[in-house]
Design an enzyme around this catalytic site. Structure first.
Site, short mmCIF file in Angstrom:
data_model
loop_
_atom_site.label_atom_id
_atom_site.label_comp_id
_atom_site.label_asym_id
_atom_site.label_seq_id
_atom_site.Cartn_x
_atom_site.Cartn_y
_atom_site.Cartn_z
N ASN A 212 0.85 -1.20 0.00
CA ASN A 212 0.00 0.00 0.00
C ASN A 212 0.87 1.23 0.00
O ASN A 212 1.95 1.25 0.61
CB ASN A 212 -0.98 0.01 1.19
CG ASN A 212 -0.40 0.74 2.39
OD1 ASN A 212 -0.36 1.97 2.43
ND2 ASN A 212 0.09 -0.03 3.35
N CYS B 275 5.69 5.51 9.07
CA CYS B 275 5.04 5.34 7.76
C CYS B 275 6.09 5.35 6.65
O CYS B 275 6.86 6.31 6.54
CB CYS B 275 4.02 6.47 7.52
SG CYS B 275 3.28 6.34 5.88
N LYS C 245 4.73 3.41 17.60
CA LYS C 245 4.66 2.43 16.50
C LYS C 245 5.92 2.54 15.67
O LYS C 245 6.21 3.59 15.07
CB LYS C 245 3.43 2.66 15.62
CG LYS C 245 3.34 1.60 14.53
CD LYS C 245 1.97 1.42 13.98
CE LYS C 245 1.92 0.26 12.99
NZ LYS C 245 0.60 0.04 12.45
N ASN D 87 5.25 -1.73 11.69
CA ASN D 87 4.59 -1.11 10.54
C ASN D 87 5.00 -1.91 9.30
O ASN D 87 5.73 -2.90 9.41
CB ASN D 87 5.00 0.37 10.42
CG ASN D 87 3.93 1.19 9.71
OD1 ASN D 87 3.29 0.70 8.77
ND2 ASN D 87 3.71 2.41 10.15
N GLY E 225 1.08 -9.71 9.38
CA GLY E 225 0.91 -11.02 8.74
C GLY E 225 0.05 -12.01 9.50
O GLY E 225 0.05 -13.20 9.17
C1 SIN Z 1 -0.21 5.16 4.75
O1 SIN Z 1 -1.21 5.87 4.97
O2 SIN Z 1 0.59 5.44 3.85
C2 SIN Z 1 0.03 3.93 5.56
C3 SIN Z 1 0.19 4.25 6.98
C4 SIN Z 1 1.45 3.73 7.56
O3 SIN Z 1 2.10 2.83 6.98
O4 SIN Z 1 1.85 4.20 8.62
#
Ligand code: SIN
Length: 309
Positions: free
Chosen positions: A73, A133, A169, A196, A249
């Site tokens: 993503n 992120c 995180k 993450n 996972g």
């Molecule tokens: C994102 O919104 O790009 C994913 C969030 C993340 O990985 O912290």
């Protein structure tokens, strides 16, 4: 006894989670109705989408791509901004006694402090600092979680103002993750969330002759990251005393038990929702209970942890 759900209820930083499962940031935690739906289907603690000072559109599509081992993503932290995001949390918490983690993202200490002060005024139960992120490095450079010094600075500053427990995180895409975990703990973090997404990774469409994701790369999640998540949780568990939310996972009850054995107190279930649908939470809860029956464990905390390194 067999189906007594209180057996899998978990005490976490002074709050009671009905089940050990956590909805990680970024998945269905954008609206109060998404939070309600997740809780009704067996999730114990809900994390909001990572909220920023201002609303963000995120990256243009395609932002999600599946592959045989999982998915990528590159959402780019799309969110409605802190005010609107907290309004959704408040609406949910007004009616439901279900702990909510408010995830926040910023790139400066000042912004983290402002966000935390706003979370203080909300009905959120915990604040999670998204320091990891992988999808916004073009805008902001390396994730903060790459530096134990930055992690420590932000955590200790936030701890000075936060009225609720603080969760850091962290990223698996670093060297010396355990040192970063211990730095977060020493700075006052009340818990860690590991991990993450991994990578980032990339997929190429050979017919269109371009990257599948609009942003070219994206964080990797799903079954392929489980061994990395387990290793990260186990190493952190071996070194820190604070509780860990283990995520990465987990797609079934056996995966969840592995995560508990690695040392997690709670288990995140995110990408598995895409494949398994909302019923995955209840399936995992039932699988954990079945495992406990098989080995004669009365409550979830009876499941043994691996011996620390
Ligand atoms: C994102 O919104 O790009 C994913 C969030 C993340 O990985 O912290």
């Amino acid at each position: 006894m067999k189906n007594d759900r209180s057996r899998i209820s978990v005490e976490f930083l002074g709050k009671r989670a009905a089940t050990p499962l956590v909805l990680p940031a970024g998945i269905m935690g954008m609206t109060w109705s998404g939070m309600k739906y997740t809780w009704e289907n067996g999730c114990g603690i809900i994390t909001s989408k990572s909220l920023t000072m201002e609303p963000r559109k995120g990256h243009a599509g395609p932002v999600i791509a599946e592959f045989e081992g999982g998915m990528l993503n590159c959402m780019g932290l799309c969110n409605p901004g802190i005010e609107e995001g907290l309004a959704e949390v408040n609406e949910f918490r007004k009616f439901y006694e279900v702990p909510v983690i408010v995830s926040i993202f910023a790139t400066t200490i000042d912004d983290f402090l402002t966000l935390t002060q706003k979370v203080n005024e909300s009905r959120g139960d915990f604040v999670e600092l998204n320091l990891s992120c992988p999808n916004v490095s073009d805008e902001y450079g390396l994730p903060l979680a790459a530096s134990k010094i930055k992690v420590a600075e932000i955590v200790s500053a936030v701890k000075m103002v936060s009225k609720i427990p603080v969760i850091a995180k962290l990223s698996p895409n670093v060297s010396g993750l355990t040192e970063i975990c211990t730095a977060a703990e020493a700075a006052g973090a009340d818990a860690l969330c590991l991990i993450n997404t991994l990578g980032p990774g990339m997929l190429i469409d050979i017919d269109l002759q371009r990257s599948v994701l609009s942003n070219r790369t994206g964080g990797m999640s799903g079954p392929c990251v489980k061994p990395v998540a387990l290793r990260a949780v186990f190493e952190a568990y071996s070194r820190v005393k604070i509780p860990i939310i283990g995520t990465g996972g987990v797609s079934n009850g056996r995966d969840a038990v592995e995560m508990l054995m690695a040392g997690a107190s709670l288990v995140g279930v995110g990408s598995a929702l895409y494949e398994g649908g909302i019923g995955i939470f209840e399936q995992i809860n039932q699988d954990i209970l079945t495992y406990m029956d098989q080995y004669g464990y009365g409550t979830i905390t009876d499941i043994p942890r691996l011996e620390k390194m």
